[in-house]
Design an enzyme around this catalytic site. Structure first.
Site, PDB file in Angstrom:
ATOM      1  N   ASP A  32       0.855  -1.015  -0.132  1.00  0.00           N
ATOM      2  CA  ASP A  32       0.058   0.132  -0.088  1.00  0.00           C
ATOM      3  C   ASP A  32       0.854   1.281   0.101  1.00  0.00           C
ATOM      4  O   ASP A  32       1.991   0.953   0.261  1.00  0.00           O
ATOM      5  CB  ASP A  32      -0.905   0.192   1.218  1.00  0.00           C
ATOM      6  CG  ASP A  32      -1.907   0.812   0.887  1.00  0.00           C
ATOM      7  OD1 ASP A  32      -1.996   1.982   0.602  1.00  0.00           O
ATOM      8  OD2 ASP A  32      -3.124   0.295   1.106  1.00  0.00           O
ATOM      9  N   LYS A  37      -1.407   3.217   7.618  1.00  0.00           N
ATOM     10  CA  LYS A  37      -2.229   2.038   7.616  1.00  0.00           C
ATOM     11  C   LYS A  37      -1.417   0.722   7.400  1.00  0.00           C
ATOM     12  O   LYS A  37      -1.626  -0.266   8.237  1.00  0.00           O
ATOM     13  CB  LYS A  37      -2.995   1.856   6.213  1.00  0.00           C
ATOM     14  CG  LYS A  37      -4.395   1.012   6.248  1.00  0.00           C
ATOM     15  CD  LYS A  37      -4.630   0.970   5.077  1.00  0.00           C
ATOM     16  CE  LYS A  37      -5.816   1.964   4.428  1.00  0.00           C
ATOM     17  NZ  LYS A  37      -6.136   1.963   3.056  1.00  0.00           N
ATOM     18  N   THR A 124     -13.677  -4.069  -8.470  1.00  0.00           N
ATOM     19  CA  THR A 124     -14.812  -4.070  -9.282  1.00  0.00           C
ATOM     20  C   THR A 124     -14.506  -2.875 -10.362  1.00  0.00           C
ATOM     21  O   THR A 124     -14.474  -1.815 -10.074  1.00  0.00           O
ATOM     22  CB  THR A 124     -15.976  -3.712  -8.565  1.00  0.00           C
ATOM     23  OG1 THR A 124     -16.212  -4.682  -7.493  1.00  0.00           O
ATOM     24  CG2 THR A 124     -17.314  -3.558  -9.507  1.00  0.00           C
ATOM     25  N   LEU A 156     -17.186 -10.334  -1.805  1.00  0.00           N
ATOM     26  CA  LEU A 156     -17.325 -10.329  -0.220  1.00  0.00           C
ATOM     27  C   LEU A 156     -18.228  -9.380   0.353  1.00  0.00           C
ATOM     28  O   LEU A 156     -18.218  -8.180  -0.053  1.00  0.00           O
ATOM     29  CB  LEU A 156     -16.047 -10.224   0.395  1.00  0.00           C
ATOM     30  CG  LEU A 156     -15.033  -8.949   0.512  1.00  0.00           C
ATOM     31  CD1 LEU A 156     -15.468  -7.852   1.485  1.00  0.00           C
ATOM     32  CD2 LEU A 156     -13.729  -9.679   0.788  1.00  0.00           C
ATOM     33  N   ARG A 157     -19.028  -9.615   1.472  1.00  0.00           N
ATOM     34  CA  ARG A 157     -19.928  -8.838   1.995  1.00  0.00           C
ATOM     35  C   ARG A 157     -19.270  -8.462   3.328  1.00  0.00           C
ATOM     36  O   ARG A 157     -18.584  -9.027   4.176  1.00  0.00           O
ATOM     37  CB  ARG A 157     -21.075  -9.551   2.458  1.00  0.00           C
ATOM     38  CG  ARG A 157     -21.926 -10.093   1.454  1.00  0.00           C
ATOM     39  CD  ARG A 157     -22.831 -11.084   1.778  1.00  0.00           C
ATOM     40  NE  ARG A 157     -22.405 -12.170   2.331  1.00  0.00           N
ATOM     41  CZ  ARG A 157     -22.844 -13.070   3.029  1.00  0.00           C
ATOM     42  NH1 ARG A 157     -24.086 -13.179   3.481  1.00  0.00           N
ATOM     43  NH2 ARG A 157     -22.049 -14.169   3.569  1.00  0.00           N
ATOM     44  N   GLU A 158     -19.352  -7.049   3.722  1.00  0.00           N
ATOM     45  CA  GLU A 158     -18.653  -6.441   4.979  1.00  0.00           C
ATOM     46  C   GLU A 158     -19.443  -7.333   6.111  1.00  0.00           C
ATOM     47  O   GLU A 158     -20.626  -7.476   6.056  1.00  0.00           O
ATOM     48  CB  GLU A 158     -18.924  -5.020   5.023  1.00  0.00           C
ATOM     49  CG  GLU A 158     -18.144  -4.352   3.814  1.00  0.00           C
ATOM     50  CD  GLU A 158     -18.024  -2.778   4.103  1.00  0.00           C
ATOM     51  OE1 GLU A 158     -18.450  -2.548   5.361  1.00  0.00           O
ATOM     52  OE2 GLU A 158     -17.771  -2.241   3.191  1.00  0.00           O
ATOM     53  N   GLY A 262     -37.075  -0.918   3.550  1.00  0.00           N
ATOM     54  CA  GLY A 262     -36.410  -0.077   4.417  1.00  0.00           C
ATOM     55  C   GLY A 262     -35.944   1.170   4.081  1.00  0.00           C
ATOM     56  O   GLY A 262     -36.551   1.528   2.976  1.00  0.00           O
ATOM     57  N   CYS A 269     -20.069  -0.189  -1.919  1.00  0.00           N
ATOM     58  CA  CYS A 269     -20.345  -0.977  -2.988  1.00  0.00           C
ATOM     59  C   CYS A 269     -21.286  -0.707  -4.059  1.00  0.00           C
ATOM     60  O   CYS A 269     -21.393  -0.292  -4.909  1.00  0.00           O
ATOM     61  CB  CYS A 269     -20.056  -2.513  -2.909  1.00  0.00           C
ATOM     62  SG  CYS A 269     -18.590  -3.096  -2.311  1.00  0.00           S
ATOM     63  N   LYS A 272     -22.075   2.738  -5.826  1.00  0.00           N
ATOM     64  CA  LYS A 272     -21.265   3.202  -6.715  1.00  0.00           C
ATOM     65  C   LYS A 272     -21.367   2.399  -7.768  1.00  0.00           C
ATOM     66  O   LYS A 272     -20.712   2.750  -8.872  1.00  0.00           O
ATOM     67  CB  LYS A 272     -19.899   3.423  -6.110  1.00  0.00           C
ATOM     68  CG  LYS A 272     -19.231   2.256  -5.485  1.00  0.00           C
ATOM     69  CD  LYS A 272     -17.800   2.293  -6.216  1.00  0.00           C
ATOM     70  CE  LYS A 272     -17.024   1.106  -5.546  1.00  0.00           C
ATOM     71  NZ  LYS A 272     -16.570   0.036  -6.453  1.00  0.00           N
TER      72      LYS A 272
HETATM   73  C1  UDX Z   1     -22.395  -6.091  -1.363  1.00  0.00           C
HETATM   74  C2  UDX Z   1     -22.486  -7.274  -1.710  1.00  0.00           C
HETATM   75  O1  UDX Z   1     -23.566  -8.016  -1.246  1.00  0.00           O
HETATM   76  C3  UDX Z   1     -21.299  -8.036  -2.115  1.00  0.00           C
HETATM   77  O2  UDX Z   1     -21.602  -9.478  -2.490  1.00  0.00           O
HETATM   78  C4  UDX Z   1     -20.345  -7.192  -2.854  1.00  0.00           C
HETATM   79  O3  UDX Z   1     -19.071  -7.803  -3.145  1.00  0.00           O
HETATM   80  C5  UDX Z   1     -20.140  -5.721  -2.168  1.00  0.00           C
HETATM   81  O4  UDX Z   1     -21.433  -5.187  -1.936  1.00  0.00           O
HETATM   82  P1  UDX Z   1     -22.070  -5.065   1.094  1.00  0.00           P
HETATM   83  O5  UDX Z   1     -21.627  -3.808   0.687  1.00  0.00           O
HETATM   84  O6  UDX Z   1     -21.089  -5.701   2.270  1.00  0.00           O
HETATM   85  O7  UDX Z   1     -21.856  -6.112   0.210  1.00  0.00           O
HETATM   86  O8  UDX Z   1     -23.459  -4.959   1.813  1.00  0.00           O
HETATM   87  P2  UDX Z   1     -24.908  -5.699   1.617  1.00  0.00           P
HETATM   88  O9  UDX Z   1     -24.983  -6.737   2.720  1.00  0.00           O
HETATM   89  O10 UDX Z   1     -24.985  -6.276   0.146  1.00  0.00           O
HETATM   90  O11 UDX Z   1     -25.787  -4.663   1.927  1.00  0.00           O
HETATM   91  C6  UDX Z   1     -25.917  -3.536   1.232  1.00  0.00           C
HETATM   92  C7  UDX Z   1     -26.950  -2.489   1.599  1.00  0.00           C
HETATM   93  O12 UDX Z   1     -28.302  -2.917   1.320  1.00  0.00           O
HETATM   94  C8  UDX Z   1     -27.094  -2.183   3.161  1.00  0.00           C
HETATM   95  O13 UDX Z   1     -27.033  -0.761   3.255  1.00  0.00           O
HETATM   96  C9  UDX Z   1     -28.073  -3.050   3.735  1.00  0.00           C
HETATM   97  O14 UDX Z   1     -28.694  -2.451   4.619  1.00  0.00           O
HETATM   98  C10 UDX Z   1     -29.240  -2.755   2.601  1.00  0.00           C
HETATM   99  N1  UDX Z   1     -30.183  -3.914   2.372  1.00  0.00           N
HETATM  100  C11 UDX Z   1     -29.659  -5.317   2.342  1.00  0.00           C
HETATM  101  C12 UDX Z   1     -31.437  -3.759   2.488  1.00  0.00           C
HETATM  102  O15 UDX Z   1     -31.874  -2.438   2.353  1.00  0.00           O
HETATM  103  N2  UDX Z   1     -32.398  -4.588   2.406  1.00  0.00           N
HETATM  104  C13 UDX Z   1     -32.183  -6.174   2.250  1.00  0.00           C
HETATM  105  O16 UDX Z   1     -33.117  -6.875   2.058  1.00  0.00           O
HETATM  106  C14 UDX Z   1     -30.822  -6.159   2.234  1.00  0.00           C
END
Ligand code: UDX
Length: 442
Positions: A32, A37, A124, A156-158, A262, A269, A272
């Site tokens: 990096d 960091k 991405t 990956l999901r956070e 909601g 992710c 953008k």
């Molecule tokens: C996402 C993708 O899931 C993942 O596969 C990709 O690699 C990166 O982007 P992440 O950003 O970690 O992952 O979040 P995610 O769990 O997908 O949730 C995204 C947003 O959607 C959150 O703000 C969440 O609150 C919202 N959400 C999710 C809803 O509003 N309703 C739902 O049913 C599910």
């Protein structure tokens, strides 16, 4: 036998990937430009909140399999497998992705390669980027055969980053179909342990691999905006979107996941990525197909305005002078990430309309304070809710879904709750004397 791997970028994606590759038994160097960091990471500390990752990081540093550097020269000397895991944020004032960090890795690394190496892109990127970078890497490398570029998108999901990296649903590898290369063989070695688990491994051409990632995110965003659009209709008819989602979710073709209505999606992710997708489709002359995604984006943004309106109504028609408690700042629970967080965006808008807003989040306080320094931050739930006219739940942390409505009623001025994630039991709150408002629920 482990491979020698360099991972460029040590943000969410890169730090997770580096630590997890070491966990698989490889020798890994995280690279990096940010020295502060790297110093933190080298000491076994994560600059963000991710359950389970600190342990993986520390274990592999101690085992001597994971180190960090700012030197591209060191990375090129050490490794012959390179992963690009830098960010591709939205450009300022445009929908498109900013590719400068991805470009910079290739520009700096390729001239230093001294033996046949494979560069795997994980970031991405818009379709067409990998082919362009592949040509560029070969031009810059001292020998054409030293730089092979392939694309290996990350899903990956956070909050589940370790699990999603070590046990993904699938591995996708895009290779340059116009040239014979080594990328598939190398990827099979790097991911040998995952392939033993029979995780599906799909080899594609470069644009397909890039598009798999962007379409997966676009589909998830569409699913969320779909249910939010249905929530608008539920509101107009008095139907209950949560019950409706359960019912349609039983159909295996639809599925219940990602159908929670909601305040919509946020984070680093989905927002953008769908915007970059729209921009790229426009450049490719396929913009009509993507008017769908524009709508997905605008339904999502509309939910935020709707929440502000609900808060205004709950405060008696004007937010001027009202006290509003906002519970949740992270874009989703189990995360300290506030990038494009709907919760913070709503809190900011409510404050701009004249309310005193007090925010509490179990993990995201520091990041929220940096992004929105003008909001007031409370040290816990009762302090945030003290004297409140309206309480809003904007991130569905367990700590909030488990709140006792009778106890909480004691701190507020007026027992009005707005459930922006439909995560509370309306009956329990109403029985305790609260006025309850959800999204798309009577
Ligand atoms: C996402 C993708 O899931 C993942 O596969 C990709 O690699 C990166 O982007 P992440 O950003 O970690 O992952 O979040 P995610 O769990 O997908 O949730 C995204 C947003 O959607 C959150 O703000 C969440 O609150 C919202 N959400 C999710 C809803 O509003 N309703 C739902 O049913 C599910």
């Amino acid at each position: 036998m482990g491979r020698q791997i360099a991972v460029f970028g040590t943000g969410y994606l890169g730090a997770t990937h580096a630590a997890c590759m070491a966990e698989l038994g490889h020798d890994v160097l995280g690279v990096d430009v940010d020295e502060a960091k790297l110093a933190k990471l080298a000491a076994g500390e994560l600059p963000f909140f991710e359950p389970g990752l600190p342990e993986v990081l520390q274990r592999n540093i101690e085992a001597g399999r994971l180190r960090f550097t700012t030197s591209y020269q060191e990375a090129a000397d050490f490794a012959d497998v390179h992963f690009i895991a830098v960010g591709t944020p939205q450009k300022h004032g445009e929908l498109a992705a900013d590719l400068r960090y991805v470009d910079a890795v290739v520009e700096s690394l390729a001239p230093l390669l001294r033996r046949p190496s494979v560069i795997f892109g994980k970031s991405t990127v818009p379709a067409g980027t990998a082919a362009r970078l592949s040509t560029r890497a070969r031009e810059l490398a001292p020998d054409d055969a030293f730089a092979e570029l392939a694309w290996n998108p990350e899903f990956l999901r956070e909050g589940y980053a370790v699990k999603d990296t070590l046990h993904p649903d699938r591995i996708v590898l895009g290779v340059d179909s116009t040239r014979k290369g080594n990328a598939e063989v190398v990827a099979r070695e790097v991911y040998a342990a995952l392939l033993e688990e029979e995780i599906p491994f799909l080899v594609t051409d470069l644009p397909t691999a890039e598009l798999v990632k962007t379409s997966a995110n676009a589909f998830l965003a569409t699913k969320i905006s779909f249910i939010n659009a249905i929530a608008e209709i539920c509101e107009a008819t008095g139907a209950d979107v949560s019950v409706l989602a359960d019912a349609i979710g039983h159909d295996a073709r639809i599925g219940r996941r990602f159908l929670n209505a909601g305040i919509g999606f946020g984070g680093g992710c989905l927002p953008k990525d769908i915007r970059a997708f729209i921009a790229r489709a426009g450049e490719l002359g396929a913009s009509q197909a993507f008017s769908l995604l524009r709508e997905v984006d605008s339904i999502n943004m509309r939910r935020r305005n709707k929440m502000v309106e609900l808060a205004r109504e709950a405060a008696g028609g004007s937010l001027v002078g009202a006290r509003v408690a906002v519970l949740g700042a992270a874009f989703k629970p189990d995360s300290d990430d506030v990038r494009d967080s709907p919760a913070l965006n709503i809190a900011g808008q409510i404050q701009l309309q004249g309310a005193a807003v007090s925010v509490y989040d179990p993990e995201a306080m520091e990041n929220a304070r940096q992004l929105f320094p003008t909001l007031e931050y409370a040290s816990d739930v009762p302090t945030a809710c003290a004297g409140a006219d309206v309480v809003m739940i904007l991130t569905e942390w367990k700590q909030f879904t488990g709140l006792d409505p009778i106890e909480l009623a004691k701190c507020v001025r007026q027992p009005t709750i707005i459930d922006g994630r439909n995560c509370l039991m309306p009956k329990a709150w109403r029985n305790a004397g609260w006025t309850y408002r959800g999204i798309g629920r009577p």
